[in-house]
Design an enzyme around this catalytic site. Sequence first.
Site, mmCIF file in Angstrom:
data_model
loop_
_atom_site.group_PDB
_atom_site.id
_atom_site.type_symbol
_atom_site.label_atom_id
_atom_site.label_comp_id
_atom_site.label_asym_id
_atom_site.label_seq_id
_atom_site.Cartn_x
_atom_site.Cartn_y
_atom_site.Cartn_z
ATOM 1 N N LYS A 103 29.562 -15.726 -35.079
ATOM 2 C CA LYS A 103 28.514 -14.721 -35.277
ATOM 3 C C LYS A 103 27.486 -14.899 -34.180
ATOM 4 C CE LYS A 103 29.148 -15.144 -40.223
ATOM 5 N NZ LYS A 103 28.652 -15.853 -41.409
ATOM 6 N N GLY A 134 30.954 -12.500 -42.822
ATOM 7 C CA GLY A 134 30.437 -12.326 -44.176
ATOM 8 C C GLY A 134 29.742 -13.583 -44.661
ATOM 9 N N SER A 136 29.327 -16.895 -45.889
ATOM 10 C CA SER A 136 30.320 -17.965 -46.028
ATOM 11 C C SER A 136 29.807 -19.282 -45.469
ATOM 12 C CB SER A 136 31.588 -17.567 -45.255
ATOM 13 O OG SER A 136 31.253 -17.094 -43.957
ATOM 14 N N LYS A 190 21.190 -10.979 -38.622
ATOM 15 C CA LYS A 190 20.670 -11.608 -39.861
ATOM 16 C C LYS A 190 20.185 -13.034 -39.595
ATOM 17 C CE LYS A 190 24.316 -14.297 -40.458
ATOM 18 N NZ LYS A 190 24.378 -15.739 -40.577
ATOM 19 N N ASP A 243 25.358 -11.571 -45.984
ATOM 20 C CA ASP A 243 25.213 -12.801 -45.207
ATOM 21 C C ASP A 243 23.756 -13.239 -45.137
ATOM 22 O OD1 ASP A 243 26.099 -14.915 -43.786
ATOM 23 O OD2 ASP A 243 26.965 -13.793 -42.137
ATOM 24 N N THR A 247 22.131 -16.873 -45.929
ATOM 25 C CA THR A 247 21.568 -17.569 -44.771
ATOM 26 C C THR A 247 20.067 -17.768 -44.903
ATOM 27 O OG1 THR A 247 23.210 -16.362 -43.494
ATOM 28 C CG2 THR A 247 21.603 -17.589 -42.245
ATOM 29 N N SER A 253 22.085 -23.553 -44.294
ATOM 30 C CA SER A 253 22.041 -22.706 -43.101
ATOM 31 C C SER A 253 21.246 -23.389 -42.005
ATOM 32 C CB SER A 253 21.384 -21.366 -43.442
ATOM 33 O OG SER A 253 20.906 -20.769 -42.256
ATOM 34 N N ARG A 254 21.901 -23.580 -40.838
ATOM 35 C CA ARG A 254 21.198 -24.249 -39.730
ATOM 36 C C ARG A 254 20.097 -23.354 -39.192
ATOM 37 N NH1 ARG A 254 26.801 -23.676 -36.803
ATOM 38 N NH2 ARG A 254 27.296 -24.244 -38.915
ATOM 39 N N ASN A 255 20.246 -22.018 -39.343
ATOM 40 C CA ASN A 255 19.184 -21.110 -38.892
ATOM 41 C C ASN A 255 17.962 -21.246 -39.795
ATOM 42 O OD1 ASN A 255 20.332 -19.509 -36.563
ATOM 43 N ND2 ASN A 255 21.956 -19.295 -38.080
ATOM 44 N N GLU A 280 22.442 -19.974 -33.813
ATOM 45 C CA GLU A 280 22.584 -18.699 -33.104
ATOM 46 C C GLU A 280 21.322 -17.851 -33.237
ATOM 47 O OE1 GLU A 280 25.393 -17.990 -31.432
ATOM 48 O OE2 GLU A 280 27.155 -18.740 -32.485
HETATM 49 N N1 LIG Z 1 29.356 -23.143 -40.283
HETATM 50 C C1 LIG Z 1 29.502 -22.062 -41.046
HETATM 51 O O1 LIG Z 1 29.324 -22.121 -42.269
HETATM 52 C C2 LIG Z 1 29.913 -20.760 -40.432
HETATM 53 C C3 LIG Z 1 30.384 -19.758 -41.274
HETATM 54 C C4 LIG Z 1 30.755 -18.548 -40.716
HETATM 55 C C5 LIG Z 1 30.653 -18.354 -39.350
HETATM 56 N N2 LIG Z 1 30.184 -19.335 -38.561
HETATM 57 C C6 LIG Z 1 30.094 -19.061 -37.110
HETATM 58 O O2 LIG Z 1 31.133 -19.750 -36.473
HETATM 59 C C7 LIG Z 1 30.726 -20.134 -35.156
HETATM 60 C C8 LIG Z 1 30.953 -21.605 -34.990
HETATM 61 O O3 LIG Z 1 30.158 -22.220 -35.983
HETATM 62 P P1 LIG Z 1 30.413 -23.699 -36.458
HETATM 63 O O4 LIG Z 1 29.580 -23.888 -37.659
HETATM 64 O O5 LIG Z 1 31.863 -24.004 -36.577
HETATM 65 O O6 LIG Z 1 29.771 -24.458 -35.207
HETATM 66 P P2 LIG Z 1 30.020 -25.935 -34.781
HETATM 67 O O7 LIG Z 1 28.970 -26.264 -33.796
HETATM 68 O O8 LIG Z 1 30.237 -26.776 -35.968
HETATM 69 O O9 LIG Z 1 31.439 -25.850 -34.039
HETATM 70 C C9 LIG Z 1 31.651 -25.240 -32.804
HETATM 71 C C10 LIG Z 1 32.806 -25.992 -32.191
HETATM 72 O O10 LIG Z 1 33.137 -25.365 -30.962
HETATM 73 C C11 LIG Z 1 33.483 -26.396 -30.077
HETATM 74 N N3 LIG Z 1 33.364 -25.877 -28.752
HETATM 75 C C12 LIG Z 1 32.260 -25.593 -28.036
HETATM 76 N N4 LIG Z 1 32.608 -25.131 -26.831
HETATM 77 C C13 LIG Z 1 33.963 -25.123 -26.834
HETATM 78 C C14 LIG Z 1 34.919 -24.770 -25.877
HETATM 79 N N5 LIG Z 1 34.524 -24.357 -24.687
HETATM 80 N N6 LIG Z 1 36.236 -24.846 -26.218
HETATM 81 C C15 LIG Z 1 36.613 -25.281 -27.440
HETATM 82 N N7 LIG Z 1 35.741 -25.675 -28.370
HETATM 83 C C16 LIG Z 1 34.451 -25.585 -28.057
HETATM 84 C C17 LIG Z 1 32.528 -27.526 -30.363
HETATM 85 O O11 LIG Z 1 33.041 -28.747 -29.902
HETATM 86 C C18 LIG Z 1 32.466 -27.455 -31.872
HETATM 87 O O12 LIG Z 1 33.436 -28.270 -32.473
HETATM 88 C C19 LIG Z 1 29.251 -19.724 -35.029
HETATM 89 O O13 LIG Z 1 29.174 -18.520 -34.335
HETATM 90 C C20 LIG Z 1 28.815 -19.546 -36.459
HETATM 91 O O14 LIG Z 1 27.797 -18.576 -36.596
HETATM 92 C C21 LIG Z 1 29.829 -20.547 -39.050
#
Ligand SMILES: NC(=O)c1ccc[n+]([C@@H]2O[C@H](COP(=O)([O-])OP(=O)(O)OC[C@H]3O[C@@H](n4cnc5c(N)ncnc54)[C@H](O)[C@@H]3O)[C@@H](O)[C@H]2O)c1
Length: 333
Positions: A103, A134, A136, A190, A243, A247, A253-255, A280
Amino acid sequence: MNISIIGGGAWGTTLAQVLSDNSHKVLIRDINEQFVEKINHKHLHPYFDLLVPTDIVATMDLEEAVNYSDVIVLCVPTKAMRTVLTEINPLLKTKKLFINVSKGIEPDSSKRVSEIVEEVIAKKYLRGYVCLSGPSHAEEVILRKATALVAASTNNKLAKEVQQIFANDNYLRIYTTDDVIGVETGGAIKNAIAIVSGAAAGMGLGENARAMLITRGVKEIVSIVVALGGKMETAYGLSGVGDLIVTASSMNSRNFQCGLRIGKGASIDEAIGSVVQSVEGIRAINAAYEIGKKYKLELPIINIAYEVVQGRCSAKDALTALLKRSLKDEKYW
Ligand SMILES: NC(=O)c1ccc[n+]([C@@H]2O[C@H](COP(=O)([O-])OP(=O)(O)OC[C@H]3O[C@@H](n4cnc5c(N)ncnc54)[C@H](O)[C@@H]3O)[C@@H](O)[C@H]2O)c1
């Protein structure tokens, strides 16, 4: 079906478990060696230290991950998305379906992930694009707690394909839509309002203030989605308001956590630095501000949040500025 996940952080490894539960074979690619080892040798989720199914494997080798399947799930922070796609493109030998689960909006360009994919991936290797988004928290999905997401694609058949791949009768319900702009924009913006909500909590304000900021924030999210060509109903759906609900009020939520620190007086750098995973929302505030300026939208919360992010205004002064706005009718549209 074989499925490759690019980015095995909190969300990527959690979705790997969903896919494994649905009898798919998953290969995760991450650049973090410790994560890869933890998954392969200890079968542990890299963030939550919970056991994940033993058939989930991980690699640091991007080429191996790209060749592993014709379905690529993108789960790196949006700021890394263009770099990752640029590395993937020359490795492609067959058509792939790209599923984006990240996202956010690209810093500087304010582009959505669908736009980046279209710009970077050679057309002959692009079977299609679906965004899955969504309310999550990975922390809940990893425990298989009931959750609903929406799969968006301009190609309805592909959205339905992704619905089938991820849906799980026991805990994960997937809806479909053709509104990619609405889902991607709502899911990104969001995060801006979630930071504002966290800041209110950090300042010691009560739930009344949070309800005010979230409700009026919804109006701003909807204006942005509609200005960019998305549908109002999408902004009110799972990827927008849905969402925002999870969030804007949760310590998961880290945000929200980032906003909390801003509200307590931390600088923006301190606030971002203290959250381990990707935040983000700061980029979302900047992007929302620029979109508002471009389309001449009335975005009082986003605009004042932007001043805070730029270091030109404290969170306390931002609240005062909002409260002092001229009084008006409660009109939404
Ligand atoms: N954490 C949640 O609950 C959640 C839920 C839905 C959506 N998201 C979205 O998913 C995305 C990722 O979130 P997250 O929570 O997993 O973040 P995160 O920081 O836990 O994980 C991101 C991963 O990407 C890897 N990474 C970074 N650059 C990379 C590269 N060039 N090649 C391969 N891997 C690379 C990092 O090492 C890390 O393991 C975000 O956009 C977030 O908004 C997160």
